[in-house]
Write a protein that holds these residues in place. Structure first.
Motif, PDB file in Angstrom:
ATOM      1  N   LEU A  96       0.836  -1.216   0.000  1.00  0.00           N
ATOM      2  CA  LEU A  96       0.000   0.000   0.000  1.00  0.00           C
ATOM      3  C   LEU A  96       0.862   1.254   0.000  1.00  0.00           C
ATOM      4  CD1 LEU A  96      -2.749  -1.087   2.551  1.00  0.00           C
ATOM      5  CD2 LEU A  96      -3.037  -0.784   0.088  1.00  0.00           C
ATOM      6  N   TYR A 127       1.049  -5.978  -4.493  1.00  0.00           N
ATOM      7  CA  TYR A 127       1.289  -4.813  -5.348  1.00  0.00           C
ATOM      8  C   TYR A 127       0.773  -5.046  -6.761  1.00  0.00           C
ATOM      9  CZ  TYR A 127       3.846  -1.094  -7.747  1.00  0.00           C
ATOM     10  OH  TYR A 127       4.178  -0.006  -8.517  1.00  0.00           O
ATOM     11  N   LYS A 159      -9.276  -0.369  -2.334  1.00  0.00           N
ATOM     12  CA  LYS A 159      -8.087  -1.211  -2.415  1.00  0.00           C
ATOM     13  C   LYS A 159      -8.258  -2.544  -1.675  1.00  0.00           C
ATOM     14  CE  LYS A 159      -4.746   2.509  -3.207  1.00  0.00           C
ATOM     15  NZ  LYS A 159      -3.466   3.114  -2.790  1.00  0.00           N
ATOM     16  N   MET A 160      -8.792  -2.492  -0.475  1.00  0.00           N
ATOM     17  CA  MET A 160      -8.907  -3.734   0.294  1.00  0.00           C
ATOM     18  C   MET A 160      -9.843  -4.748  -0.363  1.00  0.00           C
ATOM     19  SD  MET A 160      -6.714  -3.556   2.582  1.00  0.00           S
ATOM     20  CE  MET A 160      -7.176  -5.088   3.392  1.00  0.00           C
ATOM     21  N   ASP A 201       2.340   1.673  -3.508  1.00  0.00           N
ATOM     22  CA  ASP A 201       1.300   2.001  -4.481  1.00  0.00           C
ATOM     23  C   ASP A 201       0.710   3.385  -4.270  1.00  0.00           C
ATOM     24  OD1 ASP A 201      -0.567   0.962  -6.653  1.00  0.00           O
ATOM     25  OD2 ASP A 201      -2.025   1.529  -5.108  1.00  0.00           O
ATOM     26  N   SER A 202       0.921   3.982  -3.119  1.00  0.00           N
ATOM     27  CA  SER A 202       0.291   5.271  -2.820  1.00  0.00           C
ATOM     28  C   SER A 202       0.887   6.430  -3.605  1.00  0.00           C
ATOM     29  CB  SER A 202       0.413   5.557  -1.321  1.00  0.00           C
ATOM     30  OG  SER A 202       1.781   5.727  -0.950  1.00  0.00           O
ATOM     31  N   ILE A 228      -8.490   3.297   0.637  1.00  0.00           N
ATOM     32  CA  ILE A 228      -7.907   1.998   0.983  1.00  0.00           C
ATOM     33  C   ILE A 228      -8.987   1.040   1.462  1.00  0.00           C
ATOM     34  CG2 ILE A 228      -6.386   0.830   2.621  1.00  0.00           C
ATOM     35  CD1 ILE A 228      -4.547   3.262   2.492  1.00  0.00           C
ATOM     36  N   LEU A 245      -2.870  -4.469  -6.786  1.00  0.00           N
ATOM     37  CA  LEU A 245      -3.219  -3.045  -6.699  1.00  0.00           C
ATOM     38  C   LEU A 245      -3.052  -2.336  -8.041  1.00  0.00           C
ATOM     39  CD1 LEU A 245      -1.537  -2.127  -3.287  1.00  0.00           C
ATOM     40  CD2 LEU A 245      -3.990  -2.202  -3.764  1.00  0.00           C
TER      41      LEU A 245
END
Length: 316
Positions: A116, A200, A229-230, A119-120, A225, A203
């Motif tokens: 995360l 990753y 994302k989750m 990827d942010s 997130i 994502l």
């Protein structure tokens, strides 16, 4: 010269001329296409030789027992009954179960946090951190265990040097209290990078339109997130959990290598795989070793199925 008696009747001649000889067409038989089998055939042969055949042979061995009188004779499920009441076997199973319950969530949690963060797009030098976190996975397990075993040494390693330099007494990582945690640290260091890449990659396939729509709705980073994302990461987390289940119950390399450094701490039945290995190659108990291996495989398959089923149910 043709006589009238040899000529066919006039009606029959017209009928024969009017109706030509028509043959019924043969039904079209579609030939089976074996092209696909030609491609997967070599794999299926190797798969059968290196996986299916050994498993079947192990099952066959588990129904026999080498006895003093009668030699190798058929005993049915006697080996399975012995294994289910073997305290060494259940002690090793309890140890790897504790290892799985504690180590796997920590490893997956750190890998998820790293994925995360990379990827942010707010982490500087994200490419460097991605490679640096993945790099331990490229180190062979034997080399990694030897390296950490050297650092764990209280007389010649990093722990001993720290104790001597700071005049402190760091607990022995290879002692009875901390050896399982020390092995868990090695495994976590090895496989964080693999799981991070797995998360990753999941994502990176999320459509950017979802992020833009969430930003227009005023969603902050934590809401993105949690809501975007989750849910997209859930299949990857399930896969990582299944692989971790298999890896935990197959624990062998790390304790086997560290056993020479801590022979009084790591026993020959520290893990089920070590127990089966020592029964076979040291104790010459091939039949009982095959029984232990079959039971461990079944337990691992059941737990992996539970993890997969629970993750799929949550996704649905």
């Amino acid at each position: 010269m043709t006589t009238l008696s040899t000529l066919p009747p006039s009606g029959q001649t017209r009928s024969a001329r009017a109706q030509p000889n028509r043959r019924k067409p043969k039904p079209h038989v579609q030939k089976r296409d074996w092209t696909g089998w030609k491609f997967i055939g070599p794999f299926m042969i190797v798969f059968a030789l290196v996986l299916i055949a050994p498993v079947l042979y192990s099952i066959y061995l588990s129904f026999f027992k080498d006895q003093l009188v009668g030699g190798n004779s058929f005993v049915g499920f006697e080996n399975y009954g012995q294994a289910l009441t073997d305290p060494k076997f259940w002690e090793s199973m309890g140890r790897v179960t504790l290892f799985f319950v504690v180590q796997v969530p920590i490893m997956l949690g750190i890998a998820l946090f790293a994925a995360l963060a990379i990827d942010s797009a707010r982490l500087h030098l994200s490419s460097f951190f991605r490679i640096a976190i993945f790099l331990p996975y490229a180190v062979p397990a034997v080399v990694a265990t030897l390296m950490w075993g050297f650092m764990y040494g209280t007389k010649f390693g990093l722990v001993g040097n720290l104790n001597e330099f700071f005049s402190i007494a760091i607990p022995n990582p290879l002692g009875n209290t901390w050896v399982l945690a020390a092995i868990g640290n090695i495994v976590t260091w090895e496989f964080i990078g693999y799981n991070m890449i797995l998360f990753y990659a999941a994502l990176r396939v999320i459509p950017t339109d979802l992020y833009e729509a969430a930003s227009l709705d005023g969603a902050n980073a934590f809401r993105i997130i949690r809501s975007i994302k989750m849910p997209a990461l859930r299949p990857a987390i399930v896969i990582g959990g299944i692989f971790s289940v298999i890896g935990s119950f197959q624990l062998f390399n790390e304790p086997s290598i560290l056993q020479s450094l801590a022979p009084n701490t790591i026993s020959t039945y520290f893990s089920p795989n070590m127990y089966a290995y020592n029964l076979s190659f040291s104790g010459q108990q091939y039949n009982y070793s095959a029984t232990i291996a079959i039971i461990v495989g079944l337990i691992t398959a059941v737990i992996a199925y539970i993890v997969q089923n629970s993750g799929s149910r949550k996704e649905a």
